[in-house]
Each structure stands twice: as C-alpha cells, then as structure tokens.
Scaffold this motif. Structure first.
Motif, PDB file in Angstrom:
ATOM      1  N   THR A  46       0.751  -1.208   0.006  1.00 44.77           N
ATOM      2  CA  THR A  46      -0.039   0.103  -0.012  1.00 44.77           C
ATOM      3  C   THR A  46       0.784   1.153  -0.072  1.00 44.77           C
ATOM      4  OG1 THR A  46      -1.917  -1.169   1.089  1.00 44.77           O
ATOM      5  CG2 THR A  46      -1.712   1.415   1.288  1.00 44.77           C
ATOM      6  N   LEU A  47       1.947   1.207   0.668  1.00 46.60           N
ATOM      7  CA  LEU A  47       2.766   2.214   0.917  1.00 46.60           C
ATOM      8  C   LEU A  47       3.617   2.553  -0.522  1.00 46.60           C
ATOM      9  CD1 LEU A  47       4.448   1.991   4.355  1.00 46.60           C
ATOM     10  CD2 LEU A  47       2.987   3.574   3.793  1.00 46.60           C
ATOM     11  N   GLY A 191       1.501  -8.392   3.663  1.00 50.06           N
ATOM     12  CA  GLY A 191       0.364  -8.948   2.907  1.00 50.06           C
ATOM     13  C   GLY A 191       0.539 -10.286   2.227  1.00 50.06           C
ATOM     14  N   THR A 192       1.558 -11.140   2.684  1.00 52.84           N
ATOM     15  CA  THR A 192       1.756 -12.527   2.107  1.00 52.84           C
ATOM     16  C   THR A 192       2.714 -13.122   3.134  1.00 52.84           C
ATOM     17  OG1 THR A 192       2.736 -13.795   0.314  1.00 52.84           O
ATOM     18  CG2 THR A 192       3.741 -11.645   0.831  1.00 52.84           C
ATOM     19  N   SER A 202       3.987  -7.751  -7.644  1.00 52.46           N
ATOM     20  CA  SER A 202       2.597  -8.366  -8.383  1.00 52.46           C
ATOM     21  C   SER A 202       1.422  -7.652  -7.513  1.00 52.46           C
ATOM     22  CB  SER A 202       2.499  -9.822  -7.917  1.00 52.46           C
ATOM     23  OG  SER A 202       1.351 -10.193  -8.526  1.00 52.46           O
ATOM     24  N   GLN A 203       1.681  -7.348  -6.016  1.00 50.52           N
ATOM     25  CA  GLN A 203       0.721  -6.886  -5.480  1.00 50.52           C
ATOM     26  C   GLN A 203       0.314  -5.281  -5.695  1.00 50.52           C
ATOM     27  OE1 GLN A 203       1.396  -7.235  -1.136  1.00 50.52           O
ATOM     28  NE2 GLN A 203       1.682  -9.460  -1.285  1.00 50.52           N
ATOM     29  N   THR A 253      -6.785   4.201   3.976  1.00 51.38           N
ATOM     30  CA  THR A 253      -6.175   2.785   3.656  1.00 51.38           C
ATOM     31  C   THR A 253      -5.447   2.324   4.618  1.00 51.38           C
ATOM     32  OG1 THR A 253      -6.198   3.482   1.383  1.00 51.38           O
ATOM     33  CG2 THR A 253      -5.142   1.482   1.668  1.00 51.38           C
ATOM     34  N   LEU A 254      -4.547   2.970   5.070  1.00 49.38           N
ATOM     35  CA  LEU A 254      -3.255   2.517   6.159  1.00 49.38           C
ATOM     36  C   LEU A 254      -3.910   2.283   7.325  1.00 49.38           C
ATOM     37  CD1 LEU A 254      -0.126   4.643   5.238  1.00 49.38           C
ATOM     38  CD2 LEU A 254      -0.725   2.112   4.810  1.00 49.38           C
TER      39      LEU A 254
END
Length: 479
Positions: A46-47, A191-192, A202-203, A253-254
């Motif tokens: 996200t960042l 996130g994974t 990829s994200q 979002t964060l």
C-alpha cells in the motif's frame, strides 16, 4: 464579443474550483479502499502503491498548473492541450475518451448508490437489479434537469456536498487513530506469507488502476477554466485539491490495516469503510458511513455530470465536435452536450444488467478511458518545455517543468501498461463509434475527415476494436 452579465454571473470562485476538484475525486472509490487494498496487498504494498501514484499524479497536477500559466489562451482544459500539442483527431480522441470516462464514472456512482441502499432494502441487490436500474434512471434524469437550471447553482450544490462528505471521512480517520492496533499493522505488513520482491511487485501492480480511479477528477478545475474568476486559481485549486485528497486516501487505507486483519478486510462488502467503522464502534457506524457514502456519491455524480457536459461543449465551441453540442440554454448551461451525455449514461446503465461485476468493471474502465487523456496532457507539457515555447531564454522553470512533465508522462504510460490489454481493447470499442462525432464535425466544416497520420491512428483503433469485439464474442474477455 464581450461577455454578457449573465455570463459574468457564472464565474466560479477559488473555493468553488477547489470543491470541484475534491468533489470529483472523493466519491465512491475512497469508501471501497479498505477491501480493495486488503484483497490485493498489505501495508508495504500500500505504501509503495500510494507512493508511486501520489508522485505520478502530483507531477500531473503540476503539469496542469504550469499549462494554466503558460497557455492561458487554452481555456478548455484537458481537451485543448491534446489538440494544441498533437492535432485535431488526437484532440478529439482525448475529449471523447475523457467524456466517455466521465459517463462510466457516473454509472459507477449510480451502481454504488443502489448497492448501498441494497444493504438495507434487498430489492436493490448489488445495484443491477431491475428495480435498481429503474431507480438509477430516475435519479439520472432528475439530476439532468437540476443541472439544466444553471452551472453556478449546480456547482454551489456540489460545494455543499463536498463538505458534507469530507466530515464523516475525517471522523473515520480520527476514530481509527484512537483504536489503532500496532500489532495488526505489523501482521498485515507484508500481505503475504512468503514475502519477496516478486510478490510485492505483483501486489502493487494489482492496485494501480484502483489508485488511478481514486485520483480521477484532478483535472476538474482545468476543465472549468473558462469559468474561473482568476486564471491563477486553476493551478492552486488543482494542487491543493490533490494534496488534500491524497492525505485522505492514504490515511483511510493504512489505518484500516490497524483495525482488522487483511483477510477480514478483503472479505468486507461494499462499501468496505462501513465494515471497518462497524468493527470500531458498532452497527451504528456502518449506518453512518453508508449515509455518508450516499451523500458523497451524489455529490460525485453531480461533479462528473458537469465535467462530462463541459468537455463536449468546449470541444464543440472549437469545432472539433458537432455544433449542436455547443448549444446553451437560457441559463448558459451546455444543454446539447448534457442531453447527449445523459443519454449515453442511460445506455451504459442498461448494459450493467449483463455485467457480472458491474461496479468493478465501471471503476477500471473509467481509469482506462481517462489515462490516455492524462498521458496526452503530460506529453504536451513535456513538448512545451522541450521546445521552449512560452519560456524565456534561460528560464529555470523550463527545466523544472520538463522534469515534472517527464515523470507524469512515464507514470501515465506505466499505468496504461499495468491496466493490461483487456482494458485497451474494451476502450477501443468505445473510441471507434465515438469517432462518428468527429466525422459529423468535419462534414460541418466541409473538410477531409482524416489527415494521413490520423487515418493510420484510426485504422489501428478500428483493428483493436474488432479484436475486442471478437474476444467478447468468443469469451476470451468478458464483462
């Protein structure tokens, strides 16, 4: 010809122009961010995504600001820059693409309004049931006749709606700061389960069109530059509006990653911000955000209606669109452009009946259709600084503007690539029939339709459109 007193009355203040930018950008997208990003990536992704998008779009905002100073004679914004830099048909394509993107954005707004109501009244379903489509059509034409009463009145209503929707978002951010769980931020960081450069890359790529959609509307003040009381207000409104909205997008979002695990964020229904608020304060929070969403989208819908009609009208005044689109009513509203715009929106609303994921499709198609006009604006800014047009010899601003334009151009190209071939093909299906308006305009002027280079561009578009239609027919791509 000197402006009439009625025309003078339509001039917009600096605050109204800022509200147009913020109102155009803050709509359905921000309320869907927690689930959209939770499904795609974690905190780190996200960042990076907002860092890339924020930098690219900030440079584009600076390009709009610079062009408003360097070419004050171009008062039709996003369309005029493409035409001045690359010719008639490219200018038309920019206007048509941006206009269609605005129409699809309005469709996304209508779908989400009905989907939100559907959480409380199941007959509206996901926003594409027969009742939802009928009520969306009713709302469409009610707003149509409201706008026909006057641009200034509609812009004033948009300003009120902008303030009304920002307050709940600020409340959400404040509550999220209070309940923030640092341990959840840490667990959601990668996130994974298998962190690595390839996984993060990829994200990030999967979020790119989402970030573009969140920023669409940045050009609001530029499109309405002919209504500005002072040309300097255009650049100020663009940059100020962008920076304000960027802060809101990043925080929403964060902070959501500090409220719920990523898997739960990804599973939230639209509007996902309501689900996060419910997790923080209880069921009333979900109702509160849902009401805020309805206000937000109604304001956003109004902004897009104004922008869509204005870009058609401006192009018609410059004879790139047929003259009937230049017609205004007694309130100085571009009535011809507004009627065509809302007829097209109505057609798109009916098509949502056949779309499996109508809202997501509308969101990504809006981004795809507006990226080409953004690219052309950035490229024109780069061309202007490279050739030194409108710059004094040795002027330092020329190098600064050149760097900003180059970054914005590369960013737009990167976003087009990230969107993939599917959306380019779907976009071409819309561009080709839209060229009929260009044909009508050229016939009115008794001129050849295409110059040799323009004929090559149209042929390439037609081939892409045929490929897209074939892919749809065979199921290779679907809506």
């Amino acid at each position: 010809m000197a402006p009439s007193s009625k025309q003078v009355d339509t001039k917009l203040s600096r605050s109204a122009l800022v509200a147009l930018v913020v109102g155009s950008m803050v709509g359905s997208g921000i309320f869907a961010l927690p689930a959209s990003f939770g499904h795609a990536t974690g905190v780190l992704g996200t960042l990076i995504a907002w860092g890339i998008a924020g930098t690219g779009m900030l440079m584009l905002a600076f390009v709009f600001q610079a062009l408003s100073r360097r070419r004050p004679d171009l008062d039709a914004g996003i369309y005029a820059y493409a035409k001045a830099g690359f010719g008639e048909y490219i200018g038309f394509a920019s206007a048509a693409g941006y206009w269609i993107g605005c129409c699809i954005a309005d469709v996304a707004c209508l779908i989400l309004i009905k989907a939100t109501i559907g959480q409380f009244f199941p007959i509206f379903g996901d926003g594409t049931t027969p009742v939802a489509i009928a009520s969306a059509s009713l709302l469409l034409w009610c707003v149509h006749f409201l706008v026909l009463r006057g641009i200034r009145e509609a812009a004033t209503l948009n300003t009120v709606a902008t303030y009304a929707k920002i307050i709940p978002i600020l409340l959400f951010i404040g509550v999220a700061f209070i309940v923030l769980d640092p341990d959840l931020i840490s667990r959601n960081f990668w996130g994974t389960e298998q962190p690595g450069v390839a996984a993060i890359s990829s994200q990030v790529r999967s979020t790119m069109l989402l970030t573009v959609f969140a920023f669409v509307g940045i050009e609001g003040a530029s499109v309405y530059s002919r209504y500005a009381r002072d040309r300097s207000d255009i650049g100020f409104a663009t940059v100020t509006g962008f920076l304000s909205v960027l802060c809101l997008l990043v925080l929403v979002t964060l902070l959501s990653y500090g409220v719920l695990p990523r898997q739960e964020l990804a599973g939230l229904s639209t509007p996902s911000m309501a689900g996060v608020m419910e997790a923080m304060v209880g069921h009333w929070g979900a109702i509160f955000i849902s009401v805020a969403l309805l206000i937000s989208i109604l304001g956003n819908y109004l902004s897009w209606s104004l922008l869509a009609a204005e870009v058609l009208h401006s192009a018609a005044i410059n004879r790139t669109m047929p003259l009937f689109l230049a017609r205004v009513n007694e309130h100085e509203v571009p009535a011809g452009a507004l009627w065509l715009t809302n007829c097209v929106i109505q057609a798109f609303v009916l098509v949502t009946w056949f779309a499996e994921y109508a809202f997501t499709l509308a969101l990504k198609m809006t981004s795809a259709m507006t990226l080409i006009p953004y690219f052309l604006v950035a490229a024109y800014g780069l061309k202007l600084s490279y050739l030194g047009e409108s710059y004094h010899a040795g002027e330092r601003a020329r190098a600064v503007d050149g760097i900003r334009s180059a970054v914005a151009t590369v960013y737009a190209m990167g976003m087009i690539y990230a969107g993939g071939a599917t959306f380019l093909l779907l976009s071409s299906i819309l561009y080709v029939p839209g060229t009929l308006l260009f044909l009508l305009a050229r016939r009115e002027r008794k001129e050849a339709v295409f110059k040799p280079f323009e004929a090559i561009i149209f042929t390439a578009l037609a081939l892409a459109a045929c490929t897209g239609v074939y892919a749809l027919a065979t199921g290779a791509i679907s809506i």
